[in-house]
Design a protein around this motif. Structure first.
Motif, PDB file in Angstrom:
ATOM      1  N   ARG A  20      33.811  44.989  47.237  1.00 45.80           N
ATOM      2  CA  ARG A  20      35.229  44.748  47.449  1.00 45.80           C
ATOM      3  C   ARG A  20      36.023  44.752  46.141  1.00 45.80           C
ATOM      4  NH1 ARG A  20      37.994  39.933  50.942  1.00 45.80           N
ATOM      5  NH2 ARG A  20      40.066  40.238  50.123  1.00 45.80           N
ATOM      6  N   PHE A  21      35.445  44.159  45.111  1.00 47.36           N
ATOM      7  CA  PHE A  21      36.178  44.031  43.846  1.00 47.36           C
ATOM      8  C   PHE A  21      35.685  45.054  42.822  1.00 47.36           C
ATOM      9  CE2 PHE A  21      36.486  39.970  45.948  1.00 47.36           C
ATOM     10  CZ  PHE A  21      37.842  39.738  45.862  1.00 47.36           C
ATOM     11  N   ILE A  22      36.641  45.707  42.181  1.00 47.41           N
ATOM     12  CA  ILE A  22      36.291  46.763  41.237  1.00 47.41           C
ATOM     13  C   ILE A  22      36.719  46.372  39.841  1.00 47.41           C
ATOM     14  CG2 ILE A  22      36.813  49.122  40.561  1.00 47.41           C
ATOM     15  CD1 ILE A  22      37.029  49.876  43.368  1.00 47.41           C
ATOM     16  N   ASP A  23      35.799  46.559  38.914  1.00 48.96           N
ATOM     17  CA  ASP A  23      36.137  46.361  37.519  1.00 48.96           C
ATOM     18  C   ASP A  23      36.688  47.684  37.007  1.00 48.96           C
ATOM     19  OD1 ASP A  23      36.370  45.732  34.932  1.00 48.96           O
ATOM     20  OD2 ASP A  23      34.218  45.430  34.555  1.00 48.96           O
ATOM     21  N   LEU A  24      37.994  47.712  36.752  1.00 50.21           N
ATOM     22  CA  LEU A  24      38.635  48.992  36.407  1.00 50.21           C
ATOM     23  C   LEU A  24      38.051  49.595  35.146  1.00 50.21           C
ATOM     24  CD1 LEU A  24      42.379  48.423  37.248  1.00 50.21           C
ATOM     25  CD2 LEU A  24      40.723  49.822  38.447  1.00 50.21           C
ATOM     26  N   LYS A  25      37.556  48.730  34.268  1.00 52.44           N
ATOM     27  CA  LYS A  25      37.005  49.257  33.014  1.00 52.44           C
ATOM     28  C   LYS A  25      35.808  50.160  33.263  1.00 52.44           C
ATOM     29  CE  LYS A  25      37.961  45.031  31.047  1.00 52.44           C
ATOM     30  NZ  LYS A  25      37.225  43.926  31.385  1.00 52.44           N
ATOM     31  N   SER A  26      35.152  49.946  34.414  1.00 51.89           N
ATOM     32  CA  SER A  26      33.952  50.748  34.672  1.00 51.89           C
ATOM     33  C   SER A  26      34.303  52.117  35.270  1.00 51.89           C
ATOM     34  CB  SER A  26      33.018  49.991  35.621  1.00 51.89           C
ATOM     35  OG  SER A  26      33.583  49.991  36.927  1.00 51.89           O
ATOM     36  N   ASP A  75      41.277  39.556  37.104  1.00 49.37           N
ATOM     37  CA  ASP A  75      41.291  40.853  36.409  1.00 49.37           C
ATOM     38  C   ASP A  75      40.455  41.940  37.077  1.00 49.37           C
ATOM     39  OD1 ASP A  75      43.004  39.769  34.593  1.00 49.37           O
ATOM     40  OD2 ASP A  75      41.406  39.182  33.209  1.00 49.37           O
ATOM     41  N   PHE A  76      40.026  41.701  38.312  1.00 47.44           N
ATOM     42  CA  PHE A  76      39.384  42.773  39.050  1.00 47.44           C
ATOM     43  C   PHE A  76      40.412  43.355  40.026  1.00 47.44           C
ATOM     44  CE2 PHE A  76      35.680  40.972  37.357  1.00 47.44           C
ATOM     45  CZ  PHE A  76      34.620  41.829  37.594  1.00 47.44           C
ATOM     46  N   PHE A  77      40.143  44.559  40.499  1.00 48.01           N
ATOM     47  CA  PHE A  77      41.014  45.154  41.482  1.00 48.01           C
ATOM     48  C   PHE A  77      40.408  44.933  42.867  1.00 48.01           C
ATOM     49  CE2 PHE A  77      42.412  48.724  44.096  1.00 48.01           C
ATOM     50  CZ  PHE A  77      43.779  48.536  44.000  1.00 48.01           C
ATOM     51  N   ASP A  78      41.204  44.356  43.780  1.00 46.16           N
ATOM     52  CA  ASP A  78      40.697  44.059  45.114  1.00 46.16           C
ATOM     53  C   ASP A  78      40.907  45.278  46.012  1.00 46.16           C
ATOM     54  OD1 ASP A  78      40.153  43.198  47.662  1.00 46.16           O
ATOM     55  OD2 ASP A  78      41.050  41.225  47.362  1.00 46.16           O
ATOM     56  N   LEU A  79      39.878  46.094  46.104  1.00 50.00           N
ATOM     57  CA  LEU A  79      39.978  47.361  46.834  1.00 50.00           C
ATOM     58  C   LEU A  79      40.220  47.128  48.328  1.00 50.00           C
ATOM     59  CD1 LEU A  79      39.648  50.439  46.399  1.00 50.00           C
ATOM     60  CD2 LEU A  79      37.294  50.182  47.131  1.00 50.00           C
ATOM     61  N   LYS A  80      39.623  46.053  48.851  1.00 47.68           N
ATOM     62  CA  LYS A  80      39.757  45.824  50.289  1.00 47.68           C
ATOM     63  C   LYS A  80      41.192  45.409  50.627  1.00 47.68           C
ATOM     64  CE  LYS A  80      37.985  43.125  54.132  1.00 47.68           C
ATOM     65  NZ  LYS A  80      37.206  41.970  54.541  1.00 47.68           N
ATOM     66  N   LYS A  81      41.666  44.393  49.918  1.00 50.44           N
ATOM     67  CA  LYS A  81      42.969  43.844  50.272  1.00 50.44           C
ATOM     68  C   LYS A  81      44.093  44.833  49.997  1.00 50.44           C
ATOM     69  CE  LYS A  81      45.244  40.464  47.973  1.00 50.44           C
ATOM     70  NZ  LYS A  81      45.239  39.196  47.244  1.00 50.44           N
ATOM     71  N   ARG A  82      44.007  45.511  48.848  1.00 47.31           N
ATOM     72  CA  ARG A  82      45.144  46.310  48.432  1.00 47.31           C
ATOM     73  C   ARG A  82      45.094  47.756  48.891  1.00 47.31           C
ATOM     74  NH1 ARG A  82      48.383  43.392  45.057  1.00 47.31           N
ATOM     75  NH2 ARG A  82      47.357  41.552  44.180  1.00 47.31           N
ATOM     76  N   ALA A  83      43.940  48.221  49.337  1.00 45.67           N
ATOM     77  CA  ALA A  83      43.896  49.622  49.746  1.00 45.67           C
ATOM     78  C   ALA A  83      43.315  49.804  51.145  1.00 45.67           C
ATOM     79  CB  ALA A  83      43.090  50.423  48.721  1.00 45.67           C
ATOM     80  N   ARG A  97      53.571  51.703  37.827  1.00 46.60           N
ATOM     81  CA  ARG A  97      52.473  52.507  38.340  1.00 46.60           C
ATOM     82  C   ARG A  97      51.119  52.093  37.757  1.00 46.60           C
ATOM     83  NH1 ARG A  97      53.048  56.535  41.188  1.00 46.60           N
ATOM     84  NH2 ARG A  97      51.401  57.744  40.217  1.00 46.60           N
ATOM     85  N   GLN A  98      51.017  50.838  37.356  1.00 46.14           N
ATOM     86  CA  GLN A  98      49.701  50.363  36.919  1.00 46.14           C
ATOM     87  C   GLN A  98      49.016  49.701  38.116  1.00 46.14           C
ATOM     88  OE1 GLN A  98      52.355  48.650  36.843  1.00 46.14           O
ATOM     89  NE2 GLN A  98      52.130  46.531  36.149  1.00 46.14           N
ATOM     90  N   PHE A  99      47.718  49.497  38.009  1.00 43.57           N
ATOM     91  CA  PHE A  99      46.987  48.836  39.069  1.00 43.57           C
ATOM     92  C   PHE A  99      47.339  47.356  39.068  1.00 43.57           C
ATOM     93  CE2 PHE A  99      44.398  52.513  38.319  1.00 43.57           C
ATOM     94  CZ  PHE A  99      43.938  52.853  39.562  1.00 43.57           C
TER      95      PHE A  99
END
Lengths: 633, 221
Positions: free
Chosen positions: A594-600, A519-527, A507-509
């Motif tokens: 599109r890309f999110i830095d989860l740390k932020s 190391d960024f989360f791809d909000l477009k592709k994955r969600a 259940r991690q990103f």
């Protein structure tokens, strides 16, 4: 003919002040010393307090924001674009920059060495005068711009009130003996709402469209009479230092819609320009109604680009004030739509002949779904009426040329080219109706992954310009050919599950593992893509046309399938949350978000995102079950 | 003309040695510290054996900048002449430009480039023309690393059945897609300049960080 490149650059320089004051030889020798620099969007050229560089900047292509830091706040002083000069401080013996400069988009600069330029300013007082005034306007502009701030500019405060008004310097004027008819002609020619009557350069009267309506159209005055009979006198005049709020008050007080700007603010000095109520309101910027008006009035791509910045500021304001996503996306859709329509209209005007037959311009992808909030890639296509074989090539060439022109305009405004080349300027995306139909039939019959991807794009379209019938005929065809083919639907469903789930086993990103966004989360592709694809597949089952918006699709689904109502409503909600997330990220970083830095992200935001992902998982399960995909994969 | 050939063979090893010497120095580690040379040739035609270089233009790129006080623009004296290509590049047999011999061109070019990675659009062609010229003077081919902006551009496109990976993209096409102003097409110097701008744009689109290694950038295509 030894240095071709610098000769061309000399040509470019010649058309911009102060270089137009220079001799050809001087221009040539400067051009030979120039350095050409390229910068990506969002890069700093120099910062406040940096030591001065041995050159100043001329923008060849792109745009730059000049700002100053005051008490930790970034205050925009100026936005420069093509042909503008900045970073002039070292010319005037400055040692450190008093401002910062950052690119707003990718830009090409000509760096002009001080050493080569200085002798020219010494010999040519006009040049140094011009440069001094540019330096001043770069640094002391007394207003705060309400344009895309990337920082902590407080958008809710009423800074606008303190801005000096931007008045129109192209004053349309005539003498008092001009006939009313000629005056009306002038107004039409320049499409203005007022004409100032000048005597020795001084304003003695003003005629507005209201006067024409009240006094002339009513039949009280004849159109052959001189304008002095109907003009309003004296003219209400103010100096150029007039602020926006002052102008508003003056107009209310005198019940007028136009104010004349003169040298000393009285009718006894030379007229400099005019402020119209309309311009004043538009300059307030962040109001969709007036932005729309400005879009409709725009005459050049450059105007559209400026309005674009205000649209971004409006979006930012909306997101900050937590306005419902449904409302935001509708307003943004309308503004984007008007921008696209305007681009097409401008391009048609530019073509030598009107379109040779009926056609339609389709916006695909996010704009087609009415979900385009930030400036993202452009996806579009043209469909035109069927032609006989003889005239086909010419007509195809015409629309290709038109499409390329429109694509280029949209690029200039900030809609990037589609990396997969799904644009009307691609010959495969500019076809007649029957060719489109044929192409679809082919795609559907051989549903390899690529073809499915292409079909998907066409289930989300919106007509931006032209003949609705053509687009409807195409849509009917698509529904007809797909409804007979269950295997196609199963394939479409399968492709909707292609994008990996956003969550890992624990259940991690799931983060990107390589490339620029490691190391960024791809909000477009994955969600966003999975939730959009799922909506499309599910709604296709019900043959629902004309609802292209993802969250509206889920709302409709909730109505159509009461047994899954709860899931669909949470999907609709999740879509809005994700869109908002992306928009906020995009505004923060000046990109597509599109890309999110989860740390932020805060803990709370992460929890919210995870909840959306659970919904996506549930939707994918539903699709798997419904299309019996378990054994297919 | 015997004396001329003799002179050139005496001369050749000198500038060639100096050229080789530059390769003792490794390329800087980071991409933005490295100097690249974008160049283009105008030729009498497309046959490596028959045709000759008419003009050569080159510019240097260092840290996103092109200095116009350090460019190369050469027109060569011709024996071979192909009237078919004149409409394209406009260089006539008896040009108004000051011309130099092929050997002198090679000398100046090698001195200009040193060990810098070379950037060209459809690089195989331009490199091939230079190598043929070198061969005519009894010299081995160029040793520089090469980046082809056409391949670099194509690599950035997304895979789809609409993008033909094998297709070739002309300089005009790429320049238009990347919004590079098209001036001076079909002059060697103008095309070299356009190629340099294309290279910088592709580079920054692909990788924005300053930590990009020179090796990685050269391998990208």
């Amino acid at each position: 003919m030894r240095n071709t490149i610098s000769l061309r650059i000399a040509d470019f320089l010649k058309s911009y002040p102060p270089f137009h004051l220079l001799e050809q030889e001087e221009l040539k020798s400067i051009a030979e010393e120039i350095t050409v620099q390229y910068n990506y969007k969002g890069e700093h050229l120099f910062k406040q307090e940096d030591p001065c560089k041995p050159y100043f900047y001329l923008i060849q292509q792109g745009a730059v924001e000049i700002y100053q830091n005051e008490n930790g706040k970034e205050i925009t002083l100026d936005q420069c674009d093509e042909g503008d000069l900045f970073g002039l401080r070292p010319l005037f013996a400055g040692k450190h920059y008093s401002i910062s400069a950052k690119t707003l988009e990718e830009s090409i600069f000509y760096l002009i060495p001080i050493q080569a330029f200085k002798p020219i300013t010494v010999n040519n007082p006009k040049v140094s005068e011009y440069l001094l005034s540019s330096l001043a306007s770069n640094t002391h502009t007394p207003y705060y711009t309400e344009s895309p701030s990337r920082g902590n500019l407080d958008l809710t405060s009423d800074i606008h009130e303190l801005q000096t008004v931007h008045y129109n310097k192209k004053l349309i004027s005539c003498s008092k003996d001009t006939t009313i008819k000629d005056l009306a002609g002038l107004m039409n020619l320049h499409s203005v709402g007022s004409v100032v009557i000048l005597e020795d350069g001084k304003p003695t009267g003003i005629v507005t469209d209201k006067d024409i309506r009240v006094k002339v159209a009513s039949g009280n005055w004849d159109i052959q009479m001189p304008v002095k009979e109907i003009m309003n006198s004296p003219v209400i005049c103010y100096p150029a230092s007039l602020t926006a709020s002052q102008a508003h008050l003056a107009m209310m007080k005198h019940r007028i819609s136009h104010i004349c700007i003169t040298e000393d603010g009285t009718p006894n000095s030379n007229a400099l320009g005019i402020v119209a109520e309309h311009d004043l309101i538009v300059s307030q910027g962040n109001n969709p109604y007036f932005l729309m008006k400005a879009l409709l009035r725009a005459k050049k791509t450059k105007d559209l680009k400026k309005i674009r910045r205000n649209i971004t500021a409006l979006l930012e304001q909306y997101i900050k004030s937590n306005i419902p996503m449904t409302h935001i996306s509708r307003v943004m859709f309308e503004l984007n739509d008007a921008t696209i329509k305007k681009c097409i209209a401008l391009s048609i005007k530019k073509m030598n002949t009107p379109p040779p037959c009926k056609f339609a311009w389709m916006s695909l992808g996010s704009q087609g779904r009415k979900e385009q909030l930030l400036l993202t890639d452009q996806d579009n296509a043209i469909v035109f009426e069927d032609q006989d074989e003889a005239s086909y090539p010419d007509i195809h060439t015409y629309f290709m040329e038109l499409a390329k022109n429109v694509n280029k305009r949209l690029l200039k405004i900030g809609f990037d080219y589609c990396p997969a080349d799904m644009m009307a300027g691609n010959p495969k995306w500019c076809l007649s109706l029957s060719q489109w139909k044929e192409q679809f039939s082919d795609w559907v019959k051989s549903p390899i992954d690529d073809h499915i991807l292409l079909c998907q794009v066409f289930f989300d379209y919106d007509i931006s310009y032209g003949e609705l019938n053509l687009v409807n005929a195409l849509a009917d065809h698509i529904f007809k050919v797909t409804s007979d083919l269950p295997i196609f639907k199963a394939n479409l469903a399968r492709s909707a599950l292609l994008n990996p789930s956003p969550m890992g086993f624990f259940r991690q990103f799931l983060l990107e593992t390589n490339g620029e966004y490691k190391d960024f989360f791809d909000l477009k592709k994955r969600a966003l893509i999975p939730i959009t694809d799922a909506a499309r597949v599910l709604i296709l089952e019900h043959q629902v046309k004309n609802i292209n918006n993802t969250f509206e699709r889920y709302e409709k689904l909730a109505e159509l399938e009461p047994q899954n109502r709860e899931l669909y409503l949470s999907a609709s909600y999740a879509t809005k949350v994700l869109l908002k997330f992306r928009t906020r990220q995009g505004l923060m970083h000046g990109d597509s978000g599109r890309f999110i830095d989860l740390k932020s992200l805060s803990k709370e935001e992460k929890v919210k995102l995870k909840r959306c992902f659970n919904t996506i998982g549930d939707l994918q399960d539903l699709i798997k079950l419904r299309y019996k995909l378990v054994n297919l994969i | 003309m015997k004396w001329f050939t003799k002179k050139s063979t005496d001369d050749a090893p000198g500038f060639w040695k100096a050229y080789l010497e530059t390769f003792r120095e490794p390329l800087p580690e980071f991409a933005h510290q490295t100097t690249y040379v974008a160049f283009d040739t105008e030729t009498t035609g497309f046959d490596f054996n028959q045709d000759r270089i008419l003009a050569l233009g080159a510019v240097k790129i260092l840290d996103n900048q092109i200095r116009l006080d350090d460019t190369l623009e050469i027109y060569t004296t011709q024996d071979h002449f192909n009237p078919d290509t004149v409409p394209i590049h406009g260089i006539l047999h008896n040009p108004r430009h000051q011309t130099i011999s092929e050997l002198e061109m090679l000398k100046q070019f090698l001195d200009y480039i040193g060990n810098a990675p070379l950037i060209a659009h459809h690089a195989n062609f331009d490199i091939g023309m230079i190598n043929q010229a070198l061969k005519r003077h009894g010299l081995p081919p160029l040793k520089n690393k090469v980046v082809d902006t056409m391949k670099f551009y194509r690599r950035g496109l997304i895979t789809s059945n609409l993008v033909d990976k094998q297709r070739s993209y002309s300089l005009d096409e790429v320049a238009e897609k990347l919004n590079v102003p098209l001036k001076d097409r079909h002059t060697a110097a103008g095309d070299a300049f356009i190629t340099a701008l294309i290279f910088m744009k592709l580079w920054r689109r692909w990788e924005k960080k300053k930590s990009l290694k020179t090796k990685t950038l050269i391998r990208v295509q």
